[in-house]
Scaffold this motif. Structure first.
Motif, PDB file in Angstrom:
ATOM      1  N   PRO A   1      -8.532   7.841   9.537  1.00 50.74           N
ATOM      2  CA  PRO A   1      -7.842   8.340   8.264  1.00 50.74           C
ATOM      3  C   PRO A   1      -6.436   8.788   8.685  1.00 50.74           C
ATOM      4  N   ARG A   2      -5.566   8.328   7.763  1.00 53.03           N
ATOM      5  CA  ARG A   2      -4.028   8.929   7.705  1.00 53.03           C
ATOM      6  C   ARG A   2      -3.506   9.109   6.486  1.00 53.03           C
ATOM      7  N   THR A   3      -2.831  10.200   6.189  1.00 59.91           N
ATOM      8  CA  THR A   3      -1.772  10.566   5.012  1.00 59.91           C
ATOM      9  C   THR A   3      -0.833   9.461   4.653  1.00 59.91           C
ATOM     10  N   MET A   4      -1.067   8.999   3.639  1.00 60.99           N
ATOM     11  CA  MET A   4       0.035   7.883   3.444  1.00 60.99           C
ATOM     12  C   MET A   4       0.853   8.364   2.223  1.00 60.99           C
ATOM     13  N   ILE A   5       1.945   7.745   1.998  1.00 63.32           N
ATOM     14  CA  ILE A   5       2.763   7.630   0.928  1.00 63.32           C
ATOM     15  C   ILE A   5       2.420   6.639  -0.248  1.00 63.32           C
ATOM     16  N   ALA A   6       2.339   6.945  -1.410  1.00 62.48           N
ATOM     17  CA  ALA A   6       1.556   5.748  -2.286  1.00 62.48           C
ATOM     18  C   ALA A   6       2.130   6.113  -3.550  1.00 62.48           C
ATOM     19  N   PRO A   7       2.431   4.943  -4.343  1.00 65.54           N
ATOM     20  CA  PRO A   7       2.505   3.698  -3.626  1.00 65.54           C
ATOM     21  C   PRO A   7       4.089   3.983  -3.204  1.00 65.54           C
ATOM     22  N   VAL A   8       4.303   2.670  -2.265  1.00 64.28           N
ATOM     23  CA  VAL A   8       5.638   2.299  -1.585  1.00 64.28           C
ATOM     24  C   VAL A   8       5.882   1.134  -2.317  1.00 64.28           C
ATOM     25  N   PRO A   9       7.299   0.781  -2.689  1.00 69.87           N
ATOM     26  CA  PRO A   9       7.785  -0.317  -3.242  1.00 69.87           C
ATOM     27  C   PRO A   9       8.071  -1.536  -2.698  1.00 69.87           C
ATOM     28  N   PHE A  10       7.002  -2.006  -1.850  1.00 68.68           N
ATOM     29  CA  PHE A  10       6.861  -3.330  -1.172  1.00 68.68           C
ATOM     30  C   PHE A  10       6.437  -4.492  -2.275  1.00 68.68           C
ATOM     31  N   ALA A  11       6.715  -5.799  -1.740  1.00 67.60           N
ATOM     32  CA  ALA A  11       6.596  -7.014  -2.541  1.00 67.60           C
ATOM     33  C   ALA A  11       5.236  -7.321  -2.840  1.00 67.60           C
ATOM     34  N   GLU A  12       4.194  -6.765  -2.282  1.00 68.18           N
ATOM     35  CA  GLU A  12       2.862  -7.321  -2.586  1.00 68.18           C
ATOM     36  C   GLU A  12       2.305  -7.063  -4.173  1.00 68.18           C
ATOM     37  N   VAL A  13       3.058  -6.076  -4.648  1.00 69.73           N
ATOM     38  CA  VAL A  13       2.780  -5.993  -6.068  1.00 69.73           C
ATOM     39  C   VAL A  13       3.237  -7.062  -7.016  1.00 69.73           C
ATOM     40  N   VAL A  14       4.273  -7.815  -6.537  1.00 65.77           N
ATOM     41  CA  VAL A  14       4.479  -9.156  -7.122  1.00 65.77           C
ATOM     42  C   VAL A  14       3.900 -10.112  -6.585  1.00 65.77           C
ATOM     43  N   THR A  15       3.682 -10.299  -5.131  1.00 70.79           N
ATOM     44  CA  THR A  15       3.038 -11.536  -4.627  1.00 70.79           C
ATOM     45  C   THR A  15       1.530 -11.694  -4.868  1.00 70.79           C
ATOM     46  N   VAL A  16       0.994 -10.591  -4.588  1.00 68.48           N
ATOM     47  CA  VAL A  16      -0.635 -10.770  -4.512  1.00 68.48           C
ATOM     48  C   VAL A  16      -1.146 -11.159  -5.821  1.00 68.48           C
ATOM     49  N   PRO A  17      -0.793 -10.705  -6.737  1.00 69.25           N
ATOM     50  CA  PRO A  17      -1.495 -11.041  -8.333  1.00 69.25           C
ATOM     51  C   PRO A  17      -1.279 -12.467  -8.422  1.00 69.25           C
ATOM     52  N   ARG A  18      -0.497 -13.125  -7.781  1.00 67.28           N
ATOM     53  CA  ARG A  18      -0.398 -14.521  -8.182  1.00 67.28           C
ATOM     54  C   ARG A  18      -1.372 -15.396  -7.495  1.00 67.28           C
ATOM     55  N   HIS A  19      -2.145 -14.874  -6.601  1.00 70.06           N
ATOM     56  CA  HIS A  19      -3.014 -15.686  -5.792  1.00 70.06           C
ATOM     57  C   HIS A  19      -4.552 -14.881  -5.791  1.00 70.06           C
ATOM     58  N   VAL A  20      -4.324 -13.399  -6.152  1.00 74.74           N
ATOM     59  CA  VAL A  20      -5.500 -12.978  -5.988  1.00 74.74           C
ATOM     60  C   VAL A  20      -6.004 -12.261  -7.474  1.00 74.74           C
ATOM     61  N   PRO A  21      -6.892 -12.600  -7.985  1.00 74.57           N
ATOM     62  CA  PRO A  21      -7.332 -11.866  -9.327  1.00 74.57           C
ATOM     63  C   PRO A  21      -7.672 -10.455  -9.313  1.00 74.57           C
ATOM     64  N   ALA A  22      -6.879  -9.725  -9.075  1.00 70.17           N
ATOM     65  CA  ALA A  22      -7.220  -8.250  -9.033  1.00 70.17           C
ATOM     66  C   ALA A  22      -6.681  -7.375 -10.392  1.00 70.17           C
ATOM     67  N   ARG A  23      -7.253  -6.408 -10.674  1.00 68.41           N
ATOM     68  CA  ARG A  23      -6.788  -5.504 -11.761  1.00 68.41           C
ATOM     69  C   ARG A  23      -5.526  -4.651 -11.227  1.00 68.41           C
ATOM     70  N   ARG A  24      -5.728  -4.149 -10.078  1.00 69.50           N
ATOM     71  CA  ARG A  24      -4.568  -3.056  -9.570  1.00 69.50           C
ATOM     72  C   ARG A  24      -4.132  -3.772  -8.144  1.00 69.50           C
ATOM     73  N   VAL A  25      -2.955  -3.570  -7.769  1.00 74.35           N
ATOM     74  CA  VAL A  25      -2.484  -3.979  -6.377  1.00 74.35           C
ATOM     75  C   VAL A  25      -1.692  -2.734  -5.909  1.00 74.35           C
ATOM     76  N   GLU A  26      -1.516  -2.183  -4.628  1.00 75.55           N
ATOM     77  CA  GLU A  26      -0.807  -1.052  -4.267  1.00 75.55           C
ATOM     78  C   GLU A  26      -0.557  -1.367  -2.868  1.00 75.55           C
ATOM     79  N   ALA A  27       0.699  -0.845  -2.412  1.00 72.52           N
ATOM     80  CA  ALA A  27       0.978  -0.959  -0.906  1.00 72.52           C
ATOM     81  C   ALA A  27       1.183   0.598  -0.844  1.00 72.52           C
ATOM     82  N   GLN A  28       1.045   0.775   0.664  1.00 71.77           N
ATOM     83  CA  GLN A  28       0.924   2.211   1.021  1.00 71.77           C
ATOM     84  C   GLN A  28       1.629   2.301   2.467  1.00 71.77           C
ATOM     85  N   LEU A  29       2.149   3.447   2.881  1.00 72.64           N
ATOM     86  CA  LEU A  29       2.805   3.632   4.341  1.00 72.64           C
ATOM     87  C   LEU A  29       2.454   4.874   4.820  1.00 72.64           C
ATOM     88  N   THR A  30       2.008   4.800   6.067  1.00 65.24           N
ATOM     89  CA  THR A  30       1.853   6.106   6.542  1.00 65.24           C
ATOM     90  C   THR A  30       3.074   7.263   6.594  1.00 65.24           C
TER      91      THR A  30
END
Length: 342
Positions: free
Chosen positions: A210-239
């Motif tokens: 387990p690691r402490t993370m900054i959440a969310p971080v402003p990466f592109a997954e929130v734009v790209t992932v919902p285009r091909h994965v039907p999820a209710r929520r998408v988030e990126a995190q960074l240590t």
């Protein structure tokens, strides 16, 4: 498309040099491009006399001329908030496939919102966010989520140590973390607005733990992932420790060997009501990983192995995620663990 060349814009930067050298090593015809003619000539001499093309970002004619000479234009010169639009537009106007390294959310969204129709009209494929941050998370999300239904949440978590930012990467980081209009994806809808950062704990598998993370971080997954994965929520995190390392923001002048010293684990959780699934990639030198991922994309497009329908794509939309990741693993870029697979 008859032109065999792959043009590398931003070829004299750290990533661009890695990209150009890899393409050269694969026997590809490469055009070195960017804003500094002297630096381009010096790099050309290092790589055995490759052709060069000087083109400023505010010279659309020179950018179109560059794109007109190539089958694929591979854009390596960030921050893409500043450089993305003129280069992408030049590729579409010239009818040249396009790949970029952007991790910026707003550039990625702009690509989908603005360039999709020009790409279709030009008959080209444009792949955005083919990078380490954003791109690797998107590919892992595609591979982990394959065959999974009822997805509530996708979390892409980056554990990075020894990251030494280039001048361009430092500018990009400063832009990202100063942005008060961040894109998020909640309840199946994209939102834009201020986001209060928080600390989270992500359960990386052993030996990282387990690691402490900054959440969310402003990466592109929130734009790209919902285009091909039907999820209710998408988030990126960074240590959290990634930017606490003393040399992260003072390393513009380090040599290539030092810059190659980063270690990373990128893990993705796909969470459903009944449980979920997870996968990860662990390796060294995030810069090389990013460069070779874009090379793989550009070579596929140049060889006619990209999407059959013209348009704008994220990494896991453009290419089947697991086979693409396995090809990167075979290049020695990381060790990959996917659900039920070694």
């Amino acid at each position: 498309m008859s032109a065999p060349h792959i043009a590398v814009y931003g070829a004299t930067g750290h990533t661009g040099r890695l990209v150009a050298a890899e393409l050269r090593a694969r026997g590809r015809d490469v055009i070195l491009a960017g804003r500094d003619g002297g630096a381009l000539k010096a790099l050309s001499d290092e790589l055995g006399g490759l052709p060069v093309h000087q083109a400023a970002l505010d010279d659309p004619a020179a950018l179109r001329e560059l794109a007109g000479q190539a089958a694929v234009l591979l854009h390596c010169a960030g921050p893409f908030t500043h450089t993305g639009k003129p280069v992408a537009r030049a590729a579409a106007e010239a009818g040249c496939h396009y790949v970029d390294h952007a991790l910026e959310q707003h550039h990625t969204k702009w690509m989908f919102d603005t360039m999709a129709e020009p790409a279709r009209q030009a008959g080209i494929v444009m792949v955005t966010a083919m990078s380490f941050y954003g791109g690797l998370g998107d590919l892992l999300a595609g591979a982990v989520a394959e065959g999974v239904t009822g997805i509530d949440r996708v979390v892409a978590a980056y554990a990075v140590s020894g990251w030494r930012l280039t001048k361009g990467a430092k500018k990009t980081a400063e832009l990202l973390f100063a942005d008060t209009q961040r894109i998020t994806y909640e309840d199946g809808v994209q939102h834009v607005g201020y986001v209060e950062p928080r600390n989270a704990v992500f359960p990386f598998p052993p030996p990282l733990g387990p690691r402490t993370m900054i959440a969310p971080v402003p990466f592109a997954e929130v734009v790209t992932v919902p285009r091909h994965v039907p999820a209710r929520r998408v988030e990126a995190q960074l240590t959290a420790h990634t930017f606490e390392e003393e040399q992260a923001f003072t390393s513009e002048g380090v040599d290539a060997e030092t810059r190659a010293g980063s270690d990373f684990t990128v893990a993705v959780q796909v969470i459903t009501e009944g449980g979920g699934s997870a996968g990860q990639a662990s390796g060294h030198d995030l810069w090389r990983m990013s460069a070779l991922a874009s090379v793989e994309a550009a070579v596929r497009l140049a060889d006619g192995r990209g999407p059959a329908t013209p348009g704008v794509y994220g990494p896991a939309e453009a290419f089947p995620a697991e086979p693409f990741l396995r090809d990167l693993e075979r290049l020695g870029l990381f060790n990959l663990t996917l659900p039920g697979k070694a």
